[in-house]
Motif scaffolding. Sequence first.
Motif, mmCIF file in Angstrom:
data_model
loop_
_atom_site.group_PDB
_atom_site.id
_atom_site.type_symbol
_atom_site.label_atom_id
_atom_site.label_comp_id
_atom_site.label_asym_id
_atom_site.label_seq_id
_atom_site.Cartn_x
_atom_site.Cartn_y
_atom_site.Cartn_z
ATOM 1 N N VAL A 74 -45.573 27.021 8.731
ATOM 2 C CA VAL A 74 -44.981 27.724 7.715
ATOM 3 C C VAL A 74 -45.341 27.712 6.282
ATOM 4 O O VAL A 74 -44.892 28.772 5.450
ATOM 5 C CB VAL A 74 -43.477 27.152 7.774
ATOM 6 C CG1 VAL A 74 -42.633 27.629 6.547
ATOM 7 C CG2 VAL A 74 -42.638 27.443 9.199
ATOM 8 N N ALA A 75 -45.813 26.471 5.771
ATOM 9 C CA ALA A 75 -46.247 26.356 4.265
ATOM 10 C C ALA A 75 -47.174 27.609 3.922
ATOM 11 O O ALA A 75 -47.828 28.025 4.486
ATOM 12 C CB ALA A 75 -47.338 25.087 4.294
ATOM 13 N N PRO A 76 -46.785 28.124 2.968
ATOM 14 C CA PRO A 76 -46.928 29.420 2.498
ATOM 15 C C PRO A 76 -48.590 29.392 1.518
ATOM 16 O O PRO A 76 -49.279 30.512 1.615
ATOM 17 C CB PRO A 76 -45.902 29.892 1.590
ATOM 18 C CG PRO A 76 -45.336 28.704 0.924
ATOM 19 C CD PRO A 76 -45.672 27.833 2.048
ATOM 20 N N ASP A 79 -51.962 23.064 -0.839
ATOM 21 C CA ASP A 79 -50.902 22.237 -1.599
ATOM 22 C C ASP A 79 -49.317 22.290 -1.437
ATOM 23 O O ASP A 79 -48.503 21.700 -2.420
ATOM 24 C CB ASP A 79 -51.149 22.242 -3.328
ATOM 25 C CG ASP A 79 -50.944 21.017 -3.916
ATOM 26 O OD1 ASP A 79 -51.201 19.787 -3.462
ATOM 27 O OD2 ASP A 79 -50.665 21.080 -5.132
ATOM 28 N N GLY A 80 -48.789 22.883 -0.460
ATOM 29 C CA GLY A 80 -47.455 22.773 0.262
ATOM 30 C C GLY A 80 -47.218 21.666 1.042
ATOM 31 O O GLY A 80 -47.999 20.775 1.251
ATOM 32 N N ASN A 81 -46.322 21.601 1.837
ATOM 33 C CA ASN A 81 -45.712 20.634 2.738
ATOM 34 C C ASN A 81 -46.156 20.822 4.139
ATOM 35 O O ASN A 81 -45.471 20.894 4.803
ATOM 36 C CB ASN A 81 -44.011 20.537 2.674
ATOM 37 C CG ASN A 81 -43.493 20.343 1.327
ATOM 38 O OD1 ASN A 81 -44.173 19.965 0.430
ATOM 39 N ND2 ASN A 81 -42.264 20.496 1.428
ATOM 40 N N VAL A 82 -47.427 20.620 4.086
ATOM 41 C CA VAL A 82 -48.142 20.901 5.162
ATOM 42 C C VAL A 82 -47.739 19.903 6.249
ATOM 43 O O VAL A 82 -47.642 20.193 7.693
ATOM 44 C CB VAL A 82 -49.675 21.260 5.436
ATOM 45 C CG1 VAL A 82 -49.952 22.419 4.275
ATOM 46 C CG2 VAL A 82 -50.333 19.840 4.764
ATOM 47 N N GLU A 104 -54.813 16.739 4.667
ATOM 48 C CA GLU A 104 -54.002 17.314 5.440
ATOM 49 C C GLU A 104 -54.022 18.714 5.696
ATOM 50 O O GLU A 104 -53.854 19.447 4.700
ATOM 51 C CB GLU A 104 -52.435 16.742 4.929
ATOM 52 C CG GLU A 104 -52.504 15.350 4.616
ATOM 53 C CD GLU A 104 -51.129 14.776 4.149
ATOM 54 O OE1 GLU A 104 -50.066 15.592 4.400
ATOM 55 O OE2 GLU A 104 -51.017 13.829 3.510
ATOM 56 N N CYS A 105 -53.951 19.340 6.834
ATOM 57 C CA CYS A 105 -54.306 20.663 7.139
ATOM 58 C C CYS A 105 -53.316 21.110 8.461
ATOM 59 O O CYS A 105 -53.462 20.399 9.263
ATOM 60 C CB CYS A 105 -55.653 20.882 7.509
ATOM 61 S SG CYS A 105 -55.952 22.548 7.300
ATOM 62 N N ASN A 106 -52.598 22.157 8.075
ATOM 63 C CA ASN A 106 -51.661 22.574 9.305
ATOM 64 C C ASN A 106 -52.622 23.582 10.224
ATOM 65 O O ASN A 106 -53.879 23.918 10.098
ATOM 66 C CB ASN A 106 -50.541 23.211 8.835
ATOM 67 C CG ASN A 106 -50.696 24.523 8.230
ATOM 68 O OD1 ASN A 106 -51.667 24.967 8.204
ATOM 69 N ND2 ASN A 106 -49.557 25.083 7.605
ATOM 70 N N ALA A 107 -51.826 24.042 11.133
ATOM 71 C CA ALA A 107 -52.473 24.730 12.238
ATOM 72 C C ALA A 107 -53.212 26.273 11.833
ATOM 73 O O ALA A 107 -53.744 26.847 12.533
ATOM 74 C CB ALA A 107 -51.537 25.113 13.518
ATOM 75 N N GLY A 109 -54.861 26.432 8.855
ATOM 76 C CA GLY A 109 -55.660 25.970 7.812
ATOM 77 C C GLY A 109 -55.121 25.722 6.391
ATOM 78 O O GLY A 109 -56.086 25.885 5.622
ATOM 79 N N THR A 110 -54.033 25.715 6.445
ATOM 80 C CA THR A 110 -53.320 25.596 4.950
ATOM 81 C C THR A 110 -53.364 23.978 4.569
ATOM 82 O O THR A 110 -53.265 23.212 5.465
ATOM 83 C CB THR A 110 -51.930 26.009 4.861
ATOM 84 O OG1 THR A 110 -51.723 27.099 5.485
ATOM 85 C CG2 THR A 110 -51.391 26.065 3.547
ATOM 86 N N LEU A 111 -54.037 23.602 3.216
ATOM 87 C CA LEU A 111 -54.714 22.324 3.137
ATOM 88 C C LEU A 111 -53.981 21.743 1.888
ATOM 89 O O LEU A 111 -53.772 22.419 1.035
ATOM 90 C CB LEU A 111 -56.099 22.555 2.968
ATOM 91 C CG LEU A 111 -56.911 21.459 2.618
ATOM 92 C CD1 LEU A 111 -57.104 20.440 3.712
ATOM 93 C CD2 LEU A 111 -58.261 21.774 2.217
ATOM 94 N N LEU A 112 -53.942 20.462 1.841
ATOM 95 C CA LEU A 112 -53.954 19.707 0.588
ATOM 96 C C LEU A 112 -54.672 18.347 0.646
ATOM 97 O O LEU A 112 -54.958 18.006 1.801
ATOM 98 C CB LEU A 112 -52.242 19.449 0.441
ATOM 99 C CG LEU A 112 -51.753 18.252 1.331
ATOM 100 C CD1 LEU A 112 -51.954 16.718 0.823
ATOM 101 C CD2 LEU A 112 -50.269 18.379 1.290
ATOM 102 N N ILE A 113 -55.211 18.098 -0.413
ATOM 103 C CA ILE A 113 -55.879 17.011 -0.785
ATOM 104 C C ILE A 113 -55.416 15.961 -1.814
ATOM 105 O O ILE A 113 -55.004 16.659 -2.918
ATOM 106 C CB ILE A 113 -57.127 17.239 -0.839
ATOM 107 C CG1 ILE A 113 -58.204 18.024 0.062
ATOM 108 C CG2 ILE A 113 -58.244 15.932 -1.214
ATOM 109 C CD1 ILE A 113 -59.316 18.450 -0.085
ATOM 110 N N GLY A 114 -55.081 14.744 -1.485
ATOM 111 C CA GLY A 114 -54.553 13.829 -2.547
ATOM 112 C C GLY A 114 -55.568 12.554 -2.557
ATOM 113 O O GLY A 114 -56.254 12.586 -1.746
#
Length: 218
Positions: A74-76, A79-82, A104-107, A109-114
Motif C-alpha cells: 500500500v505504501a504510495p 520512505d513510507g511505512n513499508v 526495507e522494501c515491500n512487494a 519495490g517501494t523502499l526505505l533506508i535508515g
Amino acid sequence: MQNALNIKRISAASVEAAEICCLLDEAQVESVTVDSHCWAAEYPYKPKMEVRVAHNGKQLLVNYRVTEECVRAVAPHDDGNVWEDSCCEFFLSPVADGSYYNIECNAAGTLLIGFGKGRDDRKRATKDILDTVDRWASMGRAPFTDIEGERTWQLCLAIPSTAFFAHDLQSFEGLNVRGNVYKCGDMLPHPHFLSLFPIDIPKPDFHRPDFFGNVMFE
C-alpha cells in the motif's frame, strides 16, 4: 540454526535488478531460509521466505522469495511505512562502530533506508540515494491493496555501496560484518515477524543489533 550469512562474489558488473535472478542461478548462489519464528505464541502465522545474496564489489545483489496467504503493498512512495506491507528487510552494520542500516522494501519495490545506532533518531536516506537502488518486483512496481490467496512473489534489489550513505564504503569485498534479514507485515490480516538470526526478547523488535549474526562477503 543459521550461524552466518555467506555472500558470494560474482564477476558481473553494473547489474540491473531484473538480471539478478538469472545471474544468481548461473553463479549457483544458494537460498537461505528465513524462518526464526521468535514470537510465534503471539503471532502464529508463518509465511515462507528465502533469500539469496551476492555482490560484485560495488553492488549488493539481493533476491527475496516469499510465499504467503495475503500480499499487500500500500505504501504510495519511497520512505513510507513499508513495514506495514508485505515487507522484506536487510539490516547491516558494514563498519564495527555500533551503527547499522535498515533497508526495507515491500512487494512492489517501494523502499526505505535508515541509518543510526538504535531505533530512535535514525537518519533516512534522501530521494537521490533511494533512486540509486534498482528494483524488480514480480508483482509489479505499482502500489496495491490486499491480494488474498496464497501466492509466491519475488523481489530483487541492486544496492550500490554508495547507498550506505554515512560511510565511505569502497567495496563489499572481504567484509566480515554483522546483520540480519527479516520478513514482516504489520498491517496484514495475520501480522508476522520472521528473522534469519533469532532475536531473544519478549516482543517484536528488529532494531536489535545485539542479535545480529555474522555476514561474510567473499
